[in-house]
Design an enzyme around this catalytic site. Structure first.
Site, short mmCIF file in Angstrom:
data_model
loop_
_atom_site.label_atom_id
_atom_site.label_comp_id
_atom_site.label_asym_id
_atom_site.label_seq_id
_atom_site.Cartn_x
_atom_site.Cartn_y
_atom_site.Cartn_z
N LYS B 112 3.14 0.88 19.20
CA LYS B 112 1.78 0.37 19.67
C LYS B 112 1.38 0.14 20.97
CE LYS B 112 1.40 1.26 15.12
NZ LYS B 112 0.87 2.36 14.93
N GLY B 158 -0.42 -0.05 10.02
CA GLY B 158 -1.04 -0.15 8.53
C GLY B 158 -1.40 -1.64 8.19
N GLY B 159 -1.51 -2.27 8.97
CA GLY B 159 -1.86 -3.81 8.80
C GLY B 159 -0.59 -4.58 8.36
N PHE B 196 -8.22 -12.08 18.54
CA PHE B 196 -8.58 -11.71 17.20
C PHE B 196 -9.89 -11.77 16.94
CE2 PHE B 196 -9.69 -13.53 12.92
CZ PHE B 196 -8.92 -12.53 12.17
N LYS B 230 -7.26 -1.20 2.49
CA LYS B 230 -8.72 -0.73 2.26
C LYS B 230 -8.92 -0.35 1.04
CE LYS B 230 -7.99 1.63 6.78
NZ LYS B 230 -7.45 3.10 7.33
N GLU B 268 -8.08 4.58 15.01
CA GLU B 268 -8.85 3.47 14.32
C GLU B 268 -9.46 2.54 15.42
OE1 GLU B 268 -6.42 2.89 10.25
OE2 GLU B 268 -6.00 1.51 11.62
N ARG B 286 -0.93 11.13 10.51
CA ARG B 286 -0.69 11.61 9.28
C ARG B 286 -2.05 11.80 8.51
NH1 ARG B 286 -0.40 5.91 8.45
NH2 ARG B 286 -2.41 5.15 7.13
N ARG B 332 -11.02 3.21 -4.13
CA ARG B 332 -9.37 3.25 -4.81
C ARG B 332 -9.29 2.64 -5.95
NH1 ARG B 332 -5.73 2.46 0.55
NH2 ARG B 332 -6.86 3.84 2.16
#
Lengths: 152, 455
Positions: B112, B158-159, B196, B230, B268, B286, B332
């Site tokens: 990252k 991915g959090g 943040f 999500k 993102e 991906r 979802r």
């Protein structure tokens, strides 16, 4: 002097290339009894075949065996990979039908990306069928070798 | 082609392969041998026991399965090994096409901090912050960007592995915690620090590259999330001013171009609605869960495109030929219980009835009798609605949700139904804090009897 698996396999190869059907070696440390499967058993010979595994020291000759087909045990692939029935191309297989195995007997190799993983029988018995084909992909849980319980 | 995944994405990938005349081998764990994708693939090989660490996450086993079954390409889906530089490199070594970016690209965006540096070099705004090297330096950096700050794992994504630090006194303790979590989860204890942003919108841009040129396929608004997972996604992000969307799309393309990116990827961003600016979060190298909303509005089959560029083919279209048609939303449907803090629910689905009709797409691997296993994620199905306008799309989804019936495991269907009745959501200006507030305000909202049914 101790025999390791490679020594036994080398001796097996010699026997295979010779005119003899049977070989017995006895020293203070071990007894090794090898016999070609095509040979008919001699009346005074226990039909146990030890292949691919050194005979344990001080082991008494195995008693005559008959296989109880009603009690079969499957040796399954512990991982996906390529199955090899013998230690190297052209070498005799680790086990043949009729071989007596104990839990530590190597029955085959599964290769995963050049890493050779020995597959042990995990239990004692007599080989009834070698199911997996040499050089073929085996899946996790696929039956490799079928054992019968020997009854004496 | 070996499909190294499970569930709905395995179905999605096998379908695309079939349409292209490609035979498929599904690499399945013992727990997944009796599932729809296992029956749908031309062949299924069992790669190991149920726990993913013993099956789906084993690089060597996946390669051995591909070689042994004669596959010359691997599609990793999402999750599992989809962003594993090790798998991508092992494929390259074994002359197997990895359906995804190059190993080097996977490595770069997976780090990252490197991704941040690339974004800065490409003129893409990043959130104030940077690498954490020591507690002293972290204190100075945090003071500089201003509290609250977010500690993130350099190898994460991915959090996962994030820690919010509200005030200076918490920094030392949180830093230790974040580093040990990062080490445990990603085998990389490095962390970095960013300001943040409490009230942002999560906007992501779909890009597609062939190693030479990069196009964008518009953006998705994924602000409806809980603990960085999500739940509802939309394409496009119509609540944003068009100028902002244009800027986001251009920034994503610049980022991917500077990597000479190959494959499908998502850049993102966090969009600060109050100030009207945005900053780079990360790139996902991906196919993503929410790709169908982009497929709905652009008409581009993203999985087919992935396969084509992995084969070395050019994209075959340019930016000017990408057009957008209407609005799409995805829900979802997860086997988790919103009334019990979203605890995953396992069991056997007794009955599963999915909606259908114009503008409705359902991606699932579930049928009546499917077992929801405790070993994997709780995604049961994705319902995608497509309509000319967002308003019509909302109506379409409301009715689709009423036409969905799952019995045997508890799902979040009722939560979705409630969200689609909420005027705040309908107005379309919600931020990433919305869902947690919504759920808390309606605590105990979904007792099991209230799950919508066809009866």
């Amino acid at each position: 002097m101790n025999l390791n698996q490679e020594d036994v396999l080398a001796i097996l190869a010699l026997l295979d290339g010779s005119d003899f059907d049977e070989l017995r070696i006895e020293t203070a440390d071990y007894k090794l009894h090898l016999r070609r499967s095509s040979a008919s058993p001699l009346p005074d010979t226990p039909p146990a075949l030890i292949a691919g595994s050194p005979a344990p020291p001080d082991s008494a000759p195995a008693p005559a065996q008959t296989v109880d087909d009603r009690e079969l045990f499957d040796i399954k692939a512990p991982m996906l990979g390529t199955f090899y029935a013998s230690p190297q191309p052209g070498a005799p297989p680790f086990v043949n039908v009729g071989a007596v195995v104990d839990e530590d007997t190597v029955v085959g190799i599964i290769e995963v990306m050049k890493l050779m993983n020995a597959v042990c029988a995990g239990t004692g018995g007599v080989v009834v069928e070698v199911v997996a084909q040499d050089g073929q992909l085996v899946e996790y849980g696929q039956v490799l070798v079928r054992l019968g319980r020997s009854t004496s | 082609m070996l499909v190294a995944n499970r569930g709905e994405i395995a179905m999605r990938v096998i379908r695309a392969a079939r349409e292209l005349g490609i035979q498929t081998v599904l690499a399945a764990s013992e727990a997944d041998l009796d599932t729809l994708p296992a029956r749908y693939a031309d062949r299924t090989v069992c790669i190991g026991p149920a726990p993913a660490g013993d099956s789906y996450l084993r690089v060597q086993t996946i390669i051995a399965a591909a070689v042994g079954s004669g596959a010359d390409a691997i599609h990793p889906g999402y999750g599992f090994l989809s962003e594993s530089a090790l798998l991508a490199a092992a494929c390259e070594a074994a002359s197997i096409a990895f359906i995804g970016p190059t190993a080097e690209q996977v490595r770069v965006v997976g780090d990252k901090l490197r991704a941040r540096a690339i974004a800065e070099a490409a003129g893409v705004p990043t959130t104030p912050g940077g690498a954490v090297e020591s507690l002293e330096q972290a204190r100075r950096l945090a003071a500089e960007v201003g509290y609250p700050v977010l500690l993130k794992a350099v190898g994460g994504g991915g959090g996962r592995g994030m820690k919010r630090v509200g005030q200076p006194a918490e920094l030392a303790e949180m830093l230790t915690l974040a580093a040990s979590e990062a080490r445990a989860a990603f085998s990389d204890p490095r962390v970095y620090l960013e300001r943040f942003v409490a009230c942002g919108r999560h906007i992501e841009v779909q890009v597609l590259g062939d190693g030479e040129s990069v196009v964008h396929l518009g953006e998705r608004d994924c602000s409806i999330q809980r603990r960085y997972q999500k739940v509802v996604e939309e394409a496009c992000a119509v609540a944003l001013p068009f100028a902002a969307r244009k800027a986001l799309r251009a920034a994503a393309v610049r980022f991917a171009e500077s990597l000479r990116y190959r494959g499908a990827g998502t850049v993102e961003f966090l969009y600060d609605a109050a100030r009207g600016d945005f900053s780079f979060l990360e790139m996902n190298a991906r196919i993503q869960v929410e790709h169908p909303v982009t497929e709905a509005v652009t008409g581009v089959d993203l999985v087919r495109a992935q396969i084509a560029v992995a084969e070395g083919l050019p994209l075959g279209f340019d930016q000017a030929s990408v057009s957008f048609d209407g609005h799409a939303i995805e829900c979802r449907i997860n086997a988790e219980d919103p009334a019990r803090d979203f605890l995953p629910n396992t069991g056997t689905i007794a009955t599963a009835v999915f909606p259908s009709g114009p503008g409705i797409r359902v991606d699932t691997y579930v049928e009546s009798g499917t077992r929801i296993s405790p070993f994997y994620d709780s995604l049961v199905a994705k319902i995608i609605a497509h309509a000319p306008t967002r308003q019509q799309c909302l109506v379409r989804m409301r009715h689709a949700l009423k036409g969905c019936f799952i019995d045997g495991v508890v799902t979040n269907l009722a939560l979705h139904a409630a969200i689609f009745e909420d005027p705040e959501f309908e107005a379309g200006a919600v931020t990433t804090g919305y869902l947690q507030r919504f759920v808390s305000a309606r605590h105990g909202l979904v007792p099991r009897e209230d799950v919508p049914s066809l009866r």
